[in-house]
Design a protein around this motif. Structure first.
Motif, mmCIF file in Angstrom:
data_model
loop_
_atom_site.group_PDB
_atom_site.id
_atom_site.type_symbol
_atom_site.label_atom_id
_atom_site.label_comp_id
_atom_site.label_asym_id
_atom_site.label_seq_id
_atom_site.Cartn_x
_atom_site.Cartn_y
_atom_site.Cartn_z
ATOM 1 N N PHE A 1 68.457 -76.210 -34.658
ATOM 2 C CA PHE A 1 68.219 -75.554 -33.384
ATOM 3 C C PHE A 1 67.820 -76.560 -32.322
ATOM 4 C CE2 PHE A 1 67.329 -72.440 -36.671
ATOM 5 C CZ PHE A 1 68.078 -71.363 -36.234
ATOM 6 N N LEU A 2 68.120 -76.219 -31.058
ATOM 7 C CA LEU A 2 67.759 -77.056 -29.916
ATOM 8 C C LEU A 2 66.951 -76.231 -28.927
ATOM 9 C CD1 LEU A 2 71.194 -78.722 -29.243
ATOM 10 C CD2 LEU A 2 69.183 -79.849 -30.150
ATOM 11 N N ARG A 3 65.969 -76.859 -28.326
ATOM 12 C CA ARG A 3 65.217 -76.222 -27.252
ATOM 13 C C ARG A 3 65.965 -76.447 -25.949
ATOM 14 N NH1 ARG A 3 59.750 -75.187 -28.552
ATOM 15 N NH2 ARG A 3 59.817 -74.064 -26.595
ATOM 16 N N LEU A 4 65.636 -75.683 -24.932
ATOM 17 C CA LEU A 4 66.346 -75.733 -23.657
ATOM 18 C C LEU A 4 66.289 -77.109 -23.000
ATOM 19 C CD1 LEU A 4 67.992 -74.121 -21.650
ATOM 20 C CD2 LEU A 4 65.856 -73.418 -20.559
ATOM 21 N N SER A 5 65.177 -77.796 -23.121
ATOM 22 C CA SER A 5 65.048 -79.110 -22.478
ATOM 23 C C SER A 5 66.029 -80.136 -23.048
ATOM 24 C CB SER A 5 63.619 -79.632 -22.610
ATOM 25 O OG SER A 5 63.282 -79.790 -23.975
ATOM 26 N N ALA A 6 66.504 -79.940 -24.269
ATOM 27 C CA ALA A 6 67.476 -80.856 -24.870
ATOM 28 C C ALA A 6 68.913 -80.485 -24.518
ATOM 29 C CB ALA A 6 67.311 -80.865 -26.384
ATOM 30 N N ILE A 7 69.089 -79.331 -23.882
ATOM 31 C CA ILE A 7 70.435 -78.834 -23.599
ATOM 32 C C ILE A 7 70.841 -79.058 -22.149
ATOM 33 C CG2 ILE A 7 71.887 -76.770 -23.548
ATOM 34 C CD1 ILE A 7 70.090 -75.636 -25.786
ATOM 35 N N ILE A 8 69.953 -78.734 -21.212
ATOM 36 C CA ILE A 8 70.322 -78.805 -19.796
ATOM 37 C C ILE A 8 69.783 -80.077 -19.140
ATOM 38 C CG2 ILE A 8 70.502 -76.309 -19.580
ATOM 39 C CD1 ILE A 8 67.805 -76.329 -18.125
ATOM 40 N N ALA A 9 70.266 -80.331 -17.923
ATOM 41 C CA ALA A 9 69.877 -81.511 -17.152
ATOM 42 C C ALA A 9 68.372 -81.522 -16.904
ATOM 43 C CB ALA A 9 70.628 -81.523 -15.826
ATOM 44 N N PRO A 10 67.746 -82.649 -16.763
ATOM 45 C CA PRO A 10 68.274 -84.006 -16.678
ATOM 46 C C PRO A 10 68.414 -84.704 -18.022
ATOM 47 C CG PRO A 10 65.955 -84.062 -16.159
ATOM 48 C CD PRO A 10 66.322 -82.605 -16.417
ATOM 49 N N HIS A 11 67.866 -84.147 -19.116
ATOM 50 C CA HIS A 11 67.905 -84.841 -20.403
ATOM 51 C C HIS A 11 69.048 -84.403 -21.298
ATOM 52 C CE1 HIS A 11 64.058 -86.541 -19.367
ATOM 53 N NE2 HIS A 11 63.582 -85.322 -19.147
ATOM 54 N N GLY A 12 69.614 -83.254 -21.022
ATOM 55 C CA GLY A 12 70.676 -82.726 -21.869
ATOM 56 C C GLY A 12 72.058 -82.969 -21.301
ATOM 57 N N PRO A 13 73.070 -82.644 -22.072
ATOM 58 C CA PRO A 13 74.449 -82.914 -21.664
ATOM 59 C C PRO A 13 75.060 -81.885 -20.718
ATOM 60 C CG PRO A 13 74.420 -81.963 -23.838
ATOM 61 C CD PRO A 13 72.987 -82.170 -23.439
ATOM 62 N N ILE A 14 74.409 -80.752 -20.522
ATOM 63 C CA ILE A 14 74.969 -79.707 -19.672
ATOM 64 C C ILE A 14 74.269 -79.757 -18.310
ATOM 65 C CG2 ILE A 14 75.389 -77.234 -19.434
ATOM 66 C CD1 ILE A 14 75.428 -77.131 -22.504
ATOM 67 N N PRO A 15 75.005 -80.106 -17.255
ATOM 68 C CA PRO A 15 74.381 -80.350 -15.942
ATOM 69 C C PRO A 15 74.161 -79.084 -15.117
ATOM 70 C CG PRO A 15 76.697 -80.865 -15.815
ATOM 71 C CD PRO A 15 76.427 -80.469 -17.243
ATOM 72 N N VAL A 16 73.305 -78.203 -15.604
ATOM 73 C CA VAL A 16 72.969 -76.989 -14.856
ATOM 74 C C VAL A 16 71.461 -76.838 -14.799
ATOM 75 C CG1 VAL A 16 75.111 -75.783 -15.467
ATOM 76 C CG2 VAL A 16 73.093 -75.482 -16.882
ATOM 77 N N SER A 17 71.002 -76.029 -13.854
ATOM 78 C CA SER A 17 69.571 -75.758 -13.740
ATOM 79 C C SER A 17 69.173 -74.669 -14.732
ATOM 80 C CB SER A 17 69.239 -75.313 -12.326
ATOM 81 O OG SER A 17 69.808 -74.046 -12.073
ATOM 82 N N LYS A 18 67.876 -74.495 -14.879
ATOM 83 C CA LYS A 18 67.366 -73.480 -15.790
ATOM 84 C C LYS A 18 67.792 -72.076 -15.357
ATOM 85 C CE LYS A 18 63.216 -74.333 -17.371
ATOM 86 N NZ LYS A 18 61.756 -74.367 -17.598
ATOM 87 N N SER A 19 67.747 -71.791 -14.062
ATOM 88 C CA SER A 19 68.133 -70.459 -13.584
ATOM 89 C C SER A 19 69.632 -70.212 -13.766
ATOM 90 C CB SER A 19 67.731 -70.270 -12.124
ATOM 91 O OG SER A 19 68.344 -71.234 -11.311
ATOM 92 N N THR A 20 70.453 -71.244 -13.571
ATOM 93 C CA THR A 20 71.891 -71.115 -13.792
ATOM 94 C C THR A 20 72.177 -70.890 -15.276
ATOM 95 O OG1 THR A 20 72.373 -72.539 -11.911
ATOM 96 C CG2 THR A 20 74.131 -72.267 -13.540
ATOM 97 N N TRP A 21 71.445 -71.572 -16.144
ATOM 98 C CA TRP A 21 71.616 -71.407 -17.587
ATOM 99 C C TRP A 21 71.323 -69.963 -18.001
ATOM 100 C CZ3 TRP A 21 73.784 -73.799 -21.524
ATOM 101 C CH2 TRP A 21 73.432 -73.429 -22.817
ATOM 102 N N TRP A 22 70.187 -69.414 -17.546
ATOM 103 C CA TRP A 22 69.830 -68.044 -17.923
ATOM 104 C C TRP A 22 70.794 -67.026 -17.320
ATOM 105 C CZ3 TRP A 22 67.226 -67.093 -22.014
ATOM 106 C CH2 TRP A 22 66.283 -68.012 -22.473
ATOM 107 N N ALA A 23 71.284 -67.269 -16.121
ATOM 108 C CA ALA A 23 72.294 -66.389 -15.528
ATOM 109 C C ALA A 23 73.589 -66.452 -16.330
ATOM 110 C CB ALA A 23 72.552 -66.768 -14.074
ATOM 111 N N GLY A 24 73.942 -67.631 -16.819
ATOM 112 C CA GLY A 24 75.137 -67.791 -17.647
ATOM 113 C C GLY A 24 75.015 -67.077 -18.977
ATOM 114 N N ILE A 25 73.829 -67.026 -19.535
ATOM 115 C CA ILE A 25 73.611 -66.276 -20.778
ATOM 116 C C ILE A 25 73.801 -64.786 -20.510
ATOM 117 C CG2 ILE A 25 71.859 -65.574 -22.458
ATOM 118 C CD1 ILE A 25 70.776 -68.464 -22.205
ATOM 119 N N LYS A 26 73.256 -64.333 -19.401
ATOM 120 C CA LYS A 26 73.394 -62.915 -19.039
ATOM 121 C C LYS A 26 74.858 -62.552 -18.800
ATOM 122 C CE LYS A 26 71.544 -59.523 -15.852
ATOM 123 N NZ LYS A 26 70.665 -59.294 -14.720
ATOM 124 N N ASP A 27 75.640 -63.464 -18.200
ATOM 125 C CA ASP A 27 77.059 -63.222 -17.920
ATOM 126 C C ASP A 27 77.943 -63.425 -19.135
ATOM 127 O OD1 ASP A 27 76.303 -62.818 -15.324
ATOM 128 O OD2 ASP A 27 77.016 -64.769 -14.602
#
Length: 68
Positions: free
Chosen positions: A12-38
């Motif tokens: 498993f991965l925590r969110l900080s390892a997935i999204i920017a600035p440390h992760g490979p997916i260059p989105v913000s936290k709010s964009t990530w959660w909106a993408g999960i909802k969509d």
């Protein structure tokens, strides 16, 4: 395709390892959660009352598919 991500092969991965600035997916936290909802991003797994994580396999397949 060579494996260039520093992720383990399973687990498993925590969110900080997935999204920017440390992760490979260059989105913000709010964009990530909106993408999960969509349905654009994988659904999380609750490991505890305050611990949310994502399966490494789901994140790898998202990266391999180019976010589609």
């Amino acid at each position: 395709m060579p494996d260039n991500t520093p992720f383990p092969t399973t687990g498993f991965l925590r969110l900080s390892a997935i999204i920017a600035p440390h992760g490979p997916i260059p989105v913000s936290k709010s964009t990530w959660w909106a993408g999960i909802k969509d349905g654009r991003f994988p659904k999380p797994v609750k490991l505890g009352p305050r611990i949310t994580a994502w399966r490494v396999e789901d994140i790898r397949s998202l990266i391999d598919s180019g976010g589609r």
